[in-house]
Design a protein around this motif. Structure first.
Motif, PDB file in Angstrom:
ATOM      1  N   UNK A  54       0.817  -1.229   0.298  1.00  0.00           N
ATOM      2  CA  UNK A  54      -0.206   0.186  -0.155  1.00  0.00           C
ATOM      3  C   UNK A  54       0.950   0.973   0.220  1.00  0.00           C
ATOM      4  N   UNK A  55       0.600   2.142  -0.983  1.00  0.00           N
ATOM      5  CA  UNK A  55       1.455   3.542  -0.814  1.00  0.00           C
ATOM      6  C   UNK A  55       0.880   4.509   0.332  1.00  0.00           C
ATOM      7  N   UNK A  56       1.079   5.159   1.301  1.00  0.00           N
ATOM      8  CA  UNK A  56       1.164   5.643   2.208  1.00  0.00           C
ATOM      9  C   UNK A  56       1.854   6.710   1.866  1.00  0.00           C
ATOM     10  N   UNK A  57       0.645   8.424   1.961  1.00  0.00           N
ATOM     11  CA  UNK A  57       1.640   9.586   2.107  1.00  0.00           C
ATOM     12  C   UNK A  57       1.165   9.911   3.502  1.00  0.00           C
ATOM     13  N   UNK A  58       2.469  10.576   4.382  1.00  0.00           N
ATOM     14  CA  UNK A  58       1.800  10.764   5.751  1.00  0.00           C
ATOM     15  C   UNK A  58       2.542  12.424   5.650  1.00  0.00           C
ATOM     16  N   UNK A  59       0.959  13.267   5.807  1.00  0.00           N
ATOM     17  CA  UNK A  59       1.207  14.411   6.894  1.00  0.00           C
ATOM     18  C   UNK A  59       2.137  15.336   7.692  1.00  0.00           C
ATOM     19  N   UNK A  60       3.622  15.822   7.593  1.00  0.00           N
ATOM     20  CA  UNK A  60       3.886  15.968   8.846  1.00  0.00           C
ATOM     21  C   UNK A  60       5.369  15.131   9.316  1.00  0.00           C
ATOM     22  N   UNK A  61       6.377  16.034   9.596  1.00  0.00           N
ATOM     23  CA  UNK A  61       7.449  15.131   9.882  1.00  0.00           C
ATOM     24  C   UNK A  61       7.729  15.507  10.971  1.00  0.00           C
ATOM     25  N   UNK A  62       6.928  15.733  12.773  1.00  0.00           N
ATOM     26  CA  UNK A  62       7.642  15.379  13.850  1.00  0.00           C
ATOM     27  C   UNK A  62       7.710  14.527  13.969  1.00  0.00           C
ATOM     28  N   UNK A  63       7.859  14.527  15.449  1.00  0.00           N
ATOM     29  CA  UNK A  63       8.389  12.559  15.736  1.00  0.00           C
ATOM     30  C   UNK A  63       7.499  11.980  15.454  1.00  0.00           C
ATOM     31  N   UNK A  64       5.566  12.517  15.548  1.00  0.00           N
ATOM     32  CA  UNK A  64       4.771  11.213  15.168  1.00  0.00           C
ATOM     33  C   UNK A  64       4.553  10.478  13.753  1.00  0.00           C
ATOM     34  N   UNK A  65       5.257  12.127  13.521  1.00  0.00           N
ATOM     35  CA  UNK A  65       4.679  11.585  11.890  1.00  0.00           C
ATOM     36  C   UNK A  65       6.124  10.567  11.458  1.00  0.00           C
ATOM     37  N   UNK A  66       7.297  10.691  11.054  1.00  0.00           N
ATOM     38  CA  UNK A  66       8.470   9.941  11.613  1.00  0.00           C
ATOM     39  C   UNK A  66       8.146   8.670  12.065  1.00  0.00           C
ATOM     40  N   UNK A  67       7.733   8.277  13.331  1.00  0.00           N
ATOM     41  CA  UNK A  67       7.437   7.256  14.019  1.00  0.00           C
ATOM     42  C   UNK A  67       6.351   6.038  13.095  1.00  0.00           C
ATOM     43  N   UNK A  68       5.310   6.997  13.082  1.00  0.00           N
ATOM     44  CA  UNK A  68       4.148   6.552  11.956  1.00  0.00           C
ATOM     45  C   UNK A  68       4.896   5.847  10.763  1.00  0.00           C
ATOM     46  N   UNK A  69       6.106   6.762   9.926  1.00  0.00           N
ATOM     47  CA  UNK A  69       6.901   5.996   9.017  1.00  0.00           C
ATOM     48  C   UNK A  69       7.229   4.621   8.829  1.00  0.00           C
ATOM     49  N   UNK A  70       8.290   4.655   9.658  1.00  0.00           N
ATOM     50  CA  UNK A  70       9.065   4.138  10.617  1.00  0.00           C
ATOM     51  C   UNK A  70       8.411   2.395  10.585  1.00  0.00           C
ATOM     52  N   UNK A  71       7.096   3.167  11.403  1.00  0.00           N
ATOM     53  CA  UNK A  71       6.354   1.226  11.988  1.00  0.00           C
ATOM     54  C   UNK A  71       5.446   0.724  10.424  1.00  0.00           C
ATOM     55  N   UNK A  72       4.801   2.041   9.510  1.00  0.00           N
ATOM     56  CA  UNK A  72       4.330   1.512   8.354  1.00  0.00           C
ATOM     57  C   UNK A  72       5.146   0.726   7.534  1.00  0.00           C
ATOM     58  N   UNK A  73       6.964   1.482   6.872  1.00  0.00           N
ATOM     59  CA  UNK A  73       7.696   0.593   6.533  1.00  0.00           C
ATOM     60  C   UNK A  73       8.141  -0.218   6.713  1.00  0.00           C
ATOM     61  N   UNK A  74       8.298  -0.654   8.405  1.00  0.00           N
ATOM     62  CA  UNK A  74       8.497  -1.828   8.513  1.00  0.00           C
ATOM     63  C   UNK A  74       7.731  -3.239   8.015  1.00  0.00           C
ATOM     64  N   UNK A  75       6.549  -2.931   8.383  1.00  0.00           N
ATOM     65  CA  UNK A  75       5.141  -3.504   7.655  1.00  0.00           C
ATOM     66  C   UNK A  75       5.012  -3.412   5.383  1.00  0.00           C
ATOM     67  N   UNK A  76       6.101  -3.416   5.475  1.00  0.00           N
ATOM     68  CA  UNK A  76       6.455  -3.171   3.488  1.00  0.00           C
ATOM     69  C   UNK A  76       5.359  -2.231   3.677  1.00  0.00           C
ATOM     70  N   UNK A  77       5.176  -0.970   3.652  1.00  0.00           N
ATOM     71  CA  UNK A  77       4.231   0.005   2.721  1.00  0.00           C
ATOM     72  C   UNK A  77       5.263   0.841   2.073  1.00  0.00           C
ATOM     73  N   UNK A  78       4.619   1.495   1.040  1.00  0.00           N
ATOM     74  CA  UNK A  78       5.448   2.686   0.085  1.00  0.00           C
ATOM     75  C   UNK A  78       5.338   3.548   0.880  1.00  0.00           C
ATOM     76  N   UNK A  79       5.736   4.354   1.908  1.00  0.00           N
ATOM     77  CA  UNK A  79       5.482   5.641   2.516  1.00  0.00           C
ATOM     78  C   UNK A  79       6.426   6.928   1.961  1.00  0.00           C
ATOM     79  N   UNK A  80       5.780   7.656   1.314  1.00  0.00           N
ATOM     80  CA  UNK A  80       6.151   9.344   1.578  1.00  0.00           C
ATOM     81  C   UNK A  80       5.637  10.077   2.835  1.00  0.00           C
ATOM     82  N   UNK A  81       6.310  10.440   3.394  1.00  0.00           N
ATOM     83  CA  UNK A  81       6.747  12.186   4.541  1.00  0.00           C
ATOM     84  C   UNK A  81       6.619  13.496   3.361  1.00  0.00           C
ATOM     85  N   UNK A  82       5.502  13.872   3.687  1.00  0.00           N
ATOM     86  CA  UNK A  82       5.659  15.631   3.222  1.00  0.00           C
ATOM     87  C   UNK A  82       5.267  16.820   4.501  1.00  0.00           C
TER      88      UNK A  82
END
Length: 419
Positions: free
Chosen positions: A1-29
């Motif tokens: 799944x392609x996921x777009x995360x809005x925000x790169x504070x600590x919550x946005x970056x940790x969300x990106x980490x766990x989603x990417x670990x589960x195999x998702x394609x993640x972009x943070x803006x």
């Protein structure tokens, strides 16, 4: 799944980490040029799992009136013609009952204790360091009535399996030896040995580097998020200064700015910015500085130790989105650190900072889905964004991926405000 995360504070970056670990394609803006440049930049430095308590508590409305006339009060209100502020305060005061406090406290501790497990695992899996220490938190009491009042919190900690010890005046000095230099200041303290400290800005940047280099997460900085486009019950795209961005799923991690973005989607987030201040002070005397984190309960000021710096954070100010640095707020946190650790740091070289904490009226974050099946929320963590970030990110990733979460998500999503 392609996921777009809005925000790169600590919550946005940790969300990106766990989603990417589960195999998702993640972009943070993010509109900033690097991760953790706003609220996550200069926070108090504490990762306080056991100290997760609602601001909305019995007696707070009466205290708020008294604090208005105190120079060094923990809560300050700048009177403004701001309906959002009035609405937030009314909702917060409605949560200041014993029953609501118990419900909200349980939800917060549930997320925080899960986050303790998650950050310990993350640190072992990634190997990142961030001037972190795992030496606990000491809540300091200047008055006997504070010792008596903490009994209610201790019951919740016991129910949630959080280790804690109530200490007398001599025992607090054993935990933080520098307190021997200020005898007679404190009558006791509550020690939470599993709490941690560290530099949140450093943590977020090193985790972002890991996400990019090891997990393939794409970060797009300097991109302003303008609005969300919807169609037929789904999010269609996000309109930005770099054009329209599309994904299979979208996650809002914009802290205090989250309500503005989703308002046009008919989603009402009761999040209000609560301004906080911090000082970062070079250590000049290791023996006179804290070794972990202490929280002065009287002034609600946290003092944390990094490698060669002391971070002092405190003051809750309702001032809308005003980011001006007020010297009278600096005076409060300066007074506390000089009172508790007078010989530890060089105050003349202190860095003064302010940021906006995304508070909800019940102090509980908003984690989960929305009425749009591909729009998710991970926001509203208040003063505990870093404390709850890893547990929140793991929970969100599990929910988005259809996995069984490690904790019960009941009462954590935006649906709790529907009534």
């Amino acid at each position: 799944m392609k996921v777009l995360i809005l925000g790169s504070g600590v919550v946005g970056v940790t969300s990106a980490y766990y989603l990417a670990r589960q195999g998702h394609e993640v972009t943070v803006v993010d509109r900033q040029e690097a991760p953790a440049m706003e609220t996550s930049y200069g926070n108090a430095g504490q990762v306080s799992f056991g100290f997760s308590s609602p601001w909305a508590a019995p007696g707070i409305p009466q205290k708020a009136v008294k604090w208005m006339f105190q120079e060094h009060a923990p809560l300050k209100i700048q009177p403004k013609m701001d309906p959002a502020m009035a609405r937030f305060m009314m909702q917060m005061f409605n949560n200041c009952t014993a029953d609501r406090y118990a419900v909200n406290k349980e939800r917060m501790v549930r997320v925080a204790e899960y986050s303790r497990h998650c950050i310990d695992t993350l640190r072992a899996d990634t190997g990142i360091r961030y001037e972190d220490r795992q030496r606990g938190l000491l809540q300091l009491f200047r008055h006997d009535y504070q010792v008596e009042a903490v009994a209610k919190d201790m019951k919740v900690l016991e129910q949630c399996g959080v280790r804690h010890d109530l200490l007398d005046a001599e025992q607090v000095k054993a935990v933080e030896p520098a307190l021997n230099r200020v005898p007679g200041k404190f009558v006791g303290g509550l020690h939470l040995p599993d709490d941690q400290t560290g530099d949140c800005h450093l943590f977020t940047n090193r985790l972002a580097d890991y996400c990019r280099d090891q997990l393939g997460v794409e970060f797009r900085f300097g991109v302003t998020i303008e609005r969300i486009k919807r169609s037929a019950g789904r999010v269609e795209s996000v309109v930005t200064s770099a054009g329209e961005l599309t994904a299979d799923a979208y996650v809002v991690c914009l802290g205090s700015f989250s309500p503005m973005l989703v308002k046009d989607l008919d989603i009402r987030l009761p999040i209000y910015p609560v301004k906080g201040y911090s000082l970062t002070i070079p250590v000049v005397d290791d023996g006179g500085a804290p070794q972990s984190t202490v929280m002065d309960e009287t002034f609600k000021v946290a003092i944390s130790r990094f490698d060669d710096r002391i971070r002092v954070g405190g003051t809750a100010e309702l001032a809308s989105y005003d980011l001006s640095l007020l010297e009278k707020r600096r005076a409060t946190i300066s007074m506390v650190v000089k009172d508790v650790f007078p010989e530890g740091g060089d105050m003349a070289r202190a860095e003064f900072w302010t940021g906006l904490r995304p508070m909800t009226p019940d102090s509980t974050p908003i984690i989960g889905g929305t009425k749009y099946d591909n729009l998710w929320l991970n926001t509203g963590h208040g003063t505990l964004g870093w404390t709850m970030s890893c547990g929140s990110g793991q929970l969100l990733a599990d929910l988005m991926g259809g996995r069984r979460p490690g904790i019960d998500p009941l009462g954590l999503d935006v649906a709790r405000y529907a009534a």
